[in-house]
Design a protein around this motif. Structure first.
Motif, PDB file in Angstrom:
ATOM      1  N   PHE A  24       0.920  -1.233   0.078  1.00 29.42           N
ATOM      2  CA  PHE A  24       0.136  -0.172   0.062  1.00 29.42           C
ATOM      3  C   PHE A  24       0.880   1.302  -0.010  1.00 29.42           C
ATOM      4  O   PHE A  24       1.321   1.612   1.075  1.00 29.42           O
ATOM      5  CB  PHE A  24      -0.779   0.142   1.504  1.00 29.42           C
ATOM      6  CG  PHE A  24      -2.050  -1.053   1.129  1.00 29.42           C
ATOM      7  CD1 PHE A  24      -3.363  -0.838   0.926  1.00 29.42           C
ATOM      8  CD2 PHE A  24      -1.666  -2.255   1.414  1.00 29.42           C
ATOM      9  CE1 PHE A  24      -4.317  -1.790   0.693  1.00 29.42           C
ATOM     10  CE2 PHE A  24      -2.715  -3.386   1.391  1.00 29.42           C
ATOM     11  CZ  PHE A  24      -3.899  -2.922   1.277  1.00 29.42           C
ATOM     12  N   ASP A  25       1.291   1.748  -1.200  1.00 25.95           N
ATOM     13  CA  ASP A  25       2.075   2.799  -1.345  1.00 25.95           C
ATOM     14  C   ASP A  25       1.343   4.208  -1.338  1.00 25.95           C
ATOM     15  O   ASP A  25       0.999   4.633  -2.277  1.00 25.95           O
ATOM     16  CB  ASP A  25       2.973   2.676  -2.647  1.00 25.95           C
ATOM     17  CG  ASP A  25       3.946   3.742  -2.774  1.00 25.95           C
ATOM     18  OD1 ASP A  25       4.214   4.721  -2.002  1.00 25.95           O
ATOM     19  OD2 ASP A  25       4.674   3.720  -3.883  1.00 25.95           O
ATOM     20  N   ALA A  26       1.332   4.855  -0.286  1.00 25.49           N
ATOM     21  CA  ALA A  26       0.691   6.192  -0.018  1.00 25.49           C
ATOM     22  C   ALA A  26       1.604   7.270  -0.308  1.00 25.49           C
ATOM     23  O   ALA A  26       1.505   8.550   0.140  1.00 25.49           O
ATOM     24  CB  ALA A  26      -0.107   6.412   1.146  1.00 25.49           C
ATOM     25  N   THR A  38       3.434   7.022   3.886  1.00 22.03           N
ATOM     26  CA  THR A  38       4.377   5.902   3.840  1.00 22.03           C
ATOM     27  C   THR A  38       3.839   4.692   2.974  1.00 22.03           C
ATOM     28  O   THR A  38       2.721   4.555   2.382  1.00 22.03           O
ATOM     29  CB  THR A  38       4.606   5.713   5.392  1.00 22.03           C
ATOM     30  OG1 THR A  38       3.240   5.076   5.628  1.00 22.03           O
ATOM     31  CG2 THR A  38       5.039   6.572   6.086  1.00 22.03           C
ATOM     32  N   ILE A  39       4.569   3.681   2.894  1.00 26.88           N
ATOM     33  CA  ILE A  39       4.437   2.391   2.199  1.00 26.88           C
ATOM     34  C   ILE A  39       4.255   1.518   3.326  1.00 26.88           C
ATOM     35  O   ILE A  39       4.998   1.191   4.391  1.00 26.88           O
ATOM     36  CB  ILE A  39       5.569   2.087   1.375  1.00 26.88           C
ATOM     37  CG1 ILE A  39       6.027   3.052   0.324  1.00 26.88           C
ATOM     38  CG2 ILE A  39       5.236   0.556   0.722  1.00 26.88           C
ATOM     39  CD1 ILE A  39       7.188   2.773  -0.347  1.00 26.88           C
ATOM     40  N   ALA A  96      -6.400   7.592  10.747  1.00 30.44           N
ATOM     41  CA  ALA A  96      -5.618   8.606  10.692  1.00 30.44           C
ATOM     42  C   ALA A  96      -4.999   9.184   9.232  1.00 30.44           C
ATOM     43  O   ALA A  96      -4.756  10.182   8.747  1.00 30.44           O
ATOM     44  CB  ALA A  96      -4.549   8.543  11.584  1.00 30.44           C
ATOM     45  N   ALA A  97      -4.704   7.904   8.536  1.00 30.55           N
ATOM     46  CA  ALA A  97      -4.241   8.089   7.100  1.00 30.55           C
ATOM     47  C   ALA A  97      -5.237   8.772   6.199  1.00 30.55           C
ATOM     48  O   ALA A  97      -5.190   9.489   5.493  1.00 30.55           O
ATOM     49  CB  ALA A  97      -3.761   6.731   6.623  1.00 30.55           C
ATOM     50  N   ARG A 108      -1.244   3.851  -4.566  1.00 28.95           N
ATOM     51  CA  ARG A 108      -0.897   2.676  -5.440  1.00 28.95           C
ATOM     52  C   ARG A 108      -0.827   1.306  -4.672  1.00 28.95           C
ATOM     53  O   ARG A 108      -0.244   1.197  -3.517  1.00 28.95           O
ATOM     54  CB  ARG A 108       0.514   2.967  -6.095  1.00 28.95           C
ATOM     55  CG  ARG A 108       0.745   1.947  -7.009  1.00 28.95           C
ATOM     56  CD  ARG A 108       2.056   2.297  -7.879  1.00 28.95           C
ATOM     57  NE  ARG A 108       1.994   3.409  -8.574  1.00 28.95           N
ATOM     58  CZ  ARG A 108       1.669   3.546  -9.931  1.00 28.95           C
ATOM     59  NH1 ARG A 108       1.525   2.290 -10.469  1.00 28.95           N
ATOM     60  NH2 ARG A 108       1.451   4.673 -10.594  1.00 28.95           N
ATOM     61  N   ILE A 109      -1.679   0.451  -5.079  1.00 31.91           N
ATOM     62  CA  ILE A 109      -1.812  -0.899  -4.425  1.00 31.91           C
ATOM     63  C   ILE A 109      -1.075  -1.656  -5.413  1.00 31.91           C
ATOM     64  O   ILE A 109      -1.351  -1.864  -6.569  1.00 31.91           O
ATOM     65  CB  ILE A 109      -3.253  -1.444  -4.083  1.00 31.91           C
ATOM     66  CG1 ILE A 109      -3.618  -0.267  -2.871  1.00 31.91           C
ATOM     67  CG2 ILE A 109      -3.070  -2.717  -3.378  1.00 31.91           C
ATOM     68  CD1 ILE A 109      -5.140  -0.376  -2.531  1.00 31.91           C
ATOM     69  N   THR A 110      -0.091  -2.731  -4.752  1.00 32.78           N
ATOM     70  CA  THR A 110       0.610  -3.615  -5.576  1.00 32.78           C
ATOM     71  C   THR A 110       0.257  -4.949  -5.120  1.00 32.78           C
ATOM     72  O   THR A 110       0.525  -5.133  -4.027  1.00 32.78           O
ATOM     73  CB  THR A 110       1.984  -3.397  -5.965  1.00 32.78           C
ATOM     74  OG1 THR A 110       2.553  -2.211  -6.319  1.00 32.78           O
ATOM     75  CG2 THR A 110       2.724  -4.440  -6.722  1.00 32.78           C
ATOM     76  N   ARG A 111      -0.158  -6.092  -5.901  1.00 35.50           N
ATOM     77  CA  ARG A 111      -0.473  -7.200  -5.425  1.00 35.50           C
ATOM     78  C   ARG A 111       0.596  -8.301  -5.990  1.00 35.50           C
ATOM     79  O   ARG A 111       0.903  -8.350  -6.939  1.00 35.50           O
ATOM     80  CB  ARG A 111      -1.666  -7.676  -5.829  1.00 35.50           C
ATOM     81  CG  ARG A 111      -2.043  -9.231  -5.327  1.00 35.50           C
ATOM     82  CD  ARG A 111      -3.233  -9.709  -5.745  1.00 35.50           C
ATOM     83  NE  ARG A 111      -3.526  -9.827  -7.210  1.00 35.50           N
ATOM     84  CZ  ARG A 111      -4.547 -10.585  -7.656  1.00 35.50           C
ATOM     85  NH1 ARG A 111      -5.501 -10.925  -6.980  1.00 35.50           N
ATOM     86  NH2 ARG A 111      -4.757 -10.677  -8.999  1.00 35.50           N
ATOM     87  N   TRP A 112       1.005  -8.743  -5.180  1.00 35.46           N
ATOM     88  CA  TRP A 112       2.226  -9.892  -5.462  1.00 35.46           C
ATOM     89  C   TRP A 112       1.719 -11.246  -4.933  1.00 35.46           C
ATOM     90  O   TRP A 112       1.217 -11.336  -3.917  1.00 35.46           O
ATOM     91  CB  TRP A 112       3.719  -9.761  -4.556  1.00 35.46           C
ATOM     92  CG  TRP A 112       4.519  -8.124  -4.620  1.00 35.46           C
ATOM     93  CD1 TRP A 112       4.022  -7.413  -3.961  1.00 35.46           C
ATOM     94  CD2 TRP A 112       5.253  -8.057  -5.615  1.00 35.46           C
ATOM     95  NE1 TRP A 112       4.982  -6.370  -4.337  1.00 35.46           N
ATOM     96  CE2 TRP A 112       5.576  -6.807  -5.267  1.00 35.46           C
ATOM     97  CE3 TRP A 112       5.967  -8.671  -6.599  1.00 35.46           C
ATOM     98  CZ2 TRP A 112       6.491  -6.038  -6.174  1.00 35.46           C
ATOM     99  CZ3 TRP A 112       6.744  -8.154  -7.304  1.00 35.46           C
ATOM    100  CH2 TRP A 112       7.208  -6.883  -7.086  1.00 35.46           C
TER     101      TRP A 112
END
Length: 184
Positions: A24-26, A38-39, A96-97, A108-112
């Motif tokens: 979860f890349d903020a 943060t990530i 809070a975020a 951006r959300i990346t799924r591995w």
């Protein structure tokens, strides 16, 4: 053609534990003071009743109950669905975020997707053994209550006004080999 080890593992009669790991890349979102987010690293895969993280590529993926829906990969040229992600908000750690980073729009959300044996703690650690990654960007918050938050996501290429290639090749824009005359 050699067989990929990830496919060999998937086709076993008793494959190792399948994992879905999410970044979860903020960091691309700025808060009201101009500080980037943060990530965070999470997994929705049950870890056997304990809350210990799964370590992969040097990052700790903590268990978090969430659900991903409407994910599809189309090869027919039509636009993909807009998947949704529903995240548990029981402990309100995202509150809070959400308040400081504008509902996380643009995150951006990346799924591995991989198997437990290929994680850093697995029997044969290898960070290159994973299925193709999936990436989405949060486009809007759909619902928010005491128990959960639901977001709509889109493909990074599914943006208004985005044209590929970004620069059109026209004679007037510095490409002398291009002509406006069509040859028949």
């Amino acid at each position: 053609m050699p067989t990929q080890p990830i496919a060999v593992e998937a086709n076993k009669l008793n494959p190792d534990t399948y994992l879905e790991l999410f970044d979860f890349d903020a960091s691309v979102i700025l808060d009201k003071n101009g500080n980037p987010g943060t990530i965070s690293y999470y997994t929705n895969t049950p870890t056997g009743g304990n809350m210990s993280p799964i370590t992969w590529k040097g990052n700790n993926y903590y268990p978090l109950p969430f659900e991903l829906r409407n994910v599809d990969n189309r090869g027919d040229g039509t636009a993909p669905n807009r998947p949704t992600i529903s995240i548990s908000n029981v402990n309100q750690f995202l509150l809070a975020a959400i308040l400081s980073l504008g509902d996380l729009i643009g995150m951006r959300i990346t799924r591995w997707r991989t198997f437990l044996r290929y994680t850093d703690n697995g029997s044969t650690p290898n960070s290159l053994m994973h299925y193709p990654t999936d990436e989405w960007i949060i486009t809007k918050k759909m619902a928010h209550n005491n128990t959960g938050i639901q977001f709509e996501m889109s493909n990074p290429l599914d943006r208004p006004g985005l044209r590929l290639p970004r620069k059109q090749i026209l004679k007037d824009q510095g490409f002398p080999g291009v002509s406006r005359v069509r040859l028949r």
